[in-house]
Design a protein around this motif. Structure first.
Motif, mmCIF file in Angstrom:
data_model
loop_
_atom_site.group_PDB
_atom_site.id
_atom_site.type_symbol
_atom_site.label_atom_id
_atom_site.label_comp_id
_atom_site.label_asym_id
_atom_site.label_seq_id
_atom_site.Cartn_x
_atom_site.Cartn_y
_atom_site.Cartn_z
ATOM 1 N N MET A 1 0.838 -1.216 0.000
ATOM 2 C CA MET A 1 0.000 0.000 0.000
ATOM 3 C C MET A 1 0.866 1.258 0.000
ATOM 4 N N LYS A 2 1.865 1.271 0.864
ATOM 5 C CA LYS A 2 2.720 2.451 0.967
ATOM 6 C C LYS A 2 3.533 2.655 -0.308
ATOM 7 N N ASP A 3 3.931 1.544 -0.945
ATOM 8 C CA ASP A 3 4.665 1.656 -2.206
ATOM 9 C C ASP A 3 3.766 2.163 -3.337
ATOM 10 N N ILE A 4 2.489 1.756 -3.328
ATOM 11 C CA ILE A 4 1.533 2.299 -4.318
ATOM 12 C C ILE A 4 1.438 3.807 -4.148
ATOM 13 N N TYR A 5 1.312 4.248 -2.895
ATOM 14 C CA TYR A 5 1.229 5.693 -2.643
ATOM 15 C C TYR A 5 2.497 6.396 -3.147
ATOM 16 N N LYS A 6 3.650 5.798 -2.857
ATOM 17 C CA LYS A 6 4.928 6.415 -3.260
ATOM 18 C C LYS A 6 5.021 6.528 -4.780
ATOM 19 N N ASN A 7 4.677 5.441 -5.488
ATOM 20 C CA ASN A 7 4.803 5.450 -6.951
ATOM 21 C C ASN A 7 3.803 6.376 -7.626
ATOM 22 N N TYR A 8 2.632 6.554 -7.002
ATOM 23 C CA TYR A 8 1.582 7.400 -7.573
ATOM 24 C C TYR A 8 1.367 8.667 -6.737
ATOM 25 N N GLN A 9 2.395 9.064 -6.025
ATOM 26 C CA GLN A 9 2.254 10.172 -5.072
ATOM 27 C C GLN A 9 1.750 11.456 -5.720
ATOM 28 N N VAL A 10 2.247 11.756 -6.912
ATOM 29 C CA VAL A 10 1.819 12.996 -7.585
ATOM 30 C C VAL A 10 0.309 12.966 -7.833
ATOM 31 N N ASP A 11 -0.223 11.831 -8.292
ATOM 32 C CA ASP A 11 -1.676 11.714 -8.524
ATOM 33 C C ASP A 11 -2.456 11.876 -7.223
ATOM 34 N N PHE A 12 -1.971 11.232 -6.156
ATOM 35 C CA PHE A 12 -2.649 11.356 -4.862
ATOM 36 C C PHE A 12 -2.698 12.813 -4.416
ATOM 37 N N GLU A 13 -1.590 13.510 -4.548
ATOM 38 C CA GLU A 13 -1.534 14.911 -4.122
ATOM 39 C C GLU A 13 -2.376 15.804 -5.025
ATOM 40 N N MET A 14 -2.218 15.624 -6.322
ATOM 41 C CA MET A 14 -2.851 16.526 -7.280
ATOM 42 C C MET A 14 -4.370 16.432 -7.242
ATOM 43 N N PHE A 15 -4.917 15.218 -7.014
ATOM 44 C CA PHE A 15 -6.366 15.043 -7.078
ATOM 45 C C PHE A 15 -6.985 14.734 -5.712
ATOM 46 N N ASN A 16 -6.197 14.994 -4.650
ATOM 47 C CA ASN A 16 -6.701 14.993 -3.272
ATOM 48 C C ASN A 16 -7.252 13.631 -2.840
ATOM 49 N N TYR A 17 -6.435 12.595 -2.989
ATOM 50 C CA TYR A 17 -6.782 11.265 -2.488
ATOM 51 C C TYR A 17 -5.777 10.865 -1.415
ATOM 52 N N ASN A 18 -6.198 9.953 -0.533
ATOM 53 C CA ASN A 18 -5.258 9.394 0.440
ATOM 54 C C ASN A 18 -5.503 7.897 0.582
ATOM 55 N N MET A 19 -4.657 7.228 1.346
ATOM 56 C CA MET A 19 -4.714 5.773 1.484
ATOM 57 C C MET A 19 -5.328 5.321 2.816
ATOM 58 N N ASP A 20 -5.840 6.234 3.603
ATOM 59 C CA ASP A 20 -6.242 5.905 4.976
ATOM 60 C C ASP A 20 -7.174 4.701 5.053
ATOM 61 N N LYS A 21 -8.284 4.732 4.315
ATOM 62 C CA LYS A 21 -9.284 3.663 4.456
ATOM 63 C C LYS A 21 -8.765 2.330 3.906
ATOM 64 N N TYR A 22 -7.789 2.405 2.980
ATOM 65 C CA TYR A 22 -7.251 1.177 2.400
ATOM 66 C C TYR A 22 -6.191 0.562 3.319
ATOM 67 N N LEU A 23 -5.382 1.409 3.951
ATOM 68 C CA LEU A 23 -4.395 0.904 4.899
ATOM 69 C C LEU A 23 -5.046 0.146 6.038
ATOM 70 N N ALA A 24 -6.262 0.556 6.407
ATOM 71 C CA ALA A 24 -6.974 -0.128 7.489
ATOM 72 C C ALA A 24 -7.350 -1.555 7.106
ATOM 73 N N LEU A 25 -7.429 -1.829 5.785
ATOM 74 C CA LEU A 25 -7.791 -3.171 5.305
ATOM 75 C C LEU A 25 -6.575 -4.064 5.120
ATOM 76 N N ALA A 26 -5.399 -3.479 5.006
ATOM 77 C CA ALA A 26 -4.204 -4.221 4.602
ATOM 78 C C ALA A 26 -3.719 -5.192 5.672
ATOM 79 N N ARG A 27 -3.000 -6.218 5.211
ATOM 80 C CA ARG A 27 -2.329 -7.136 6.129
ATOM 81 C C ARG A 27 -1.157 -6.411 6.776
ATOM 82 N N SER A 28 -0.710 -6.888 7.899
ATOM 83 C CA SER A 28 0.424 -6.261 8.608
ATOM 84 C C SER A 28 1.710 -6.376 7.785
#
Length: 336
Positions: free
Chosen positions: A309-336
């Motif tokens: 999940m964190k690597d997806i955010y890192k690789n697509y960070q510009v898209d997340f920032e530019m269009f105001n998305y975050n990973m919060d609700k998805y990180l809650a679903l992820a395995r440890s």
């Protein structure tokens, strides 16, 4: 039960059945994304108040500008604006559209074909907009080509309404996986998607076969390796269905007037049609986007690790920032 009540029951029973059937039909129609002519509401509304969405659109554009300023020339590639498959230039209707795969792209390219009265005019309405009769993305690119000179492109970019549609990058990856990798009911529409599927399987130590489906985590590992370290549009050259929005649509070179989101698509579409007076689309718009169910998405995403999940955010960070998305609700679903 008295004879009078019994006769009344017998009289009313067919009516009750009919009402129940109508209710079920309406429920089914409301739960799927299809265009039913007699239920299609005209959304050109003389009393429509655009101000709330005006403000939201302004904030979205401001965020794009701030992100472009933050990253500077790294996100610019003006020479790509005039490439053949970057934008769809419907200059007769004053629209320029950036098609992003797996983000209502079939919907909007077909809508643009609907704006051309000549397209498939010899066919009955029931066939005009079907893919098997040519209503495809490549036809929209052919019908609305890039202006031939740079001066004409500049003029068009100043005058036309420029728009794109985005969605949460994680949801787009899920949709890309389900459509391009996991669907064994159809041959992939492009040979390169079959090659990608085989490459994922080989990387995971599995024998490539039509019926063998890579897992979602295996697909994500492939995407992460392919997209690692990419920032500017030129870095993303050759990436397929999961190319970053910024690289695909060049928002630091094309100043978009309308930034629609799949999460608010109905209201965004209503705003666009009303403020740009797209009368033809008010009744004949097409909605082909088929969302995967919430349970399917949740199941797939919960197979990922927090590191993925964190690597997806890192690789697509510009898209997340530019269009105001975050990973919060998805990180809650992820395995440890």
């Amino acid at each position: 039960m008295g004879s009078g009540h019994h006769r009344l029951f017998l009289f009313l029973r067919p009516t009750v059945y009919i009402l129940a059937l109508i209710s079920v039909f309406l429920l089914l129609v409301s739960s799927i994304d299809v265009n039913v002519p007699f239920l299609t509401q005209d959304i050109i509304d003389s009393s429509y108040d655009p101000r709330p969405t005006n403000l939201e659109m302004h904030l979205r554009k401001l965020r794009v500008q701030q992100t472009c300023k933050k990253y500077g020339d790294a996100l610019r590639a003006p020479e790509l604006v005039g490439k053949k498959n970057t934008l769809i230039w419907d200059l007769r209707d004053g629209l320029i559209y950036c098609r992003i795969a797996k983000v209502a792209s079939s919907t909007w390219t077909t809508n643009l074909l609907r704006l051309d009265p000549e397209f498939n005019a010899d066919l009955p309405e029931s066939k005009r907009w079907l893919k098997e009769y040519g209503a495809r993305e490549n036809e929209a690119f052919r019908l609305y080509p890039v202006p031939k000179t740079e001066s004409k492109r500049r003029e068009a970019l100043l005058k036309a309404t420029k728009f794109l549609v985005v969605r949460h990058p994680m949801d787009r990856l899920v949709s890309s996986y389900l459509d391009k990798v996991a669907d064994t009911s159809k041959e992939p529409n492009l040979l390169k998607h079959r090659d990608v599927k085989n490459a994922i399987l080989e990387k995971a130590g599995k024998e490539p076969a039509v019926a063998t489906v890579p897992s979602f985590p295996e697909f994500i590992d492939y995407v992460l390796e392919e997209t690692n370290g990419k920032v500017g549009p030129k870095d993303w050259k050759g990436i397929m269905t999961w190319k970053s929005y910024t690289a695909k649509c060049l928002p630091c070179d094309v100043k978009y007037d309308v930034i629609m989101k799949l999460e608010t698509h109905k209201e965004d579409e209503r705003w666009l049609i009303n403020t740009r007076n797209l009368t033809l689309l008010s009744k004949t718009r097409d909605w082909r986007h088929l969302s995967s169910s919430h349970s399917i998405r949740t199941n797939l995403i919960s197979q990922l690790s927090k590191k993925q999940m964190k690597d997806i955010y890192k690789n697509y960070q510009v898209d997340f920032e530019m269009f105001n998305y975050n990973m919060d609700k998805y990180l809650a679903l992820a395995r440890s």
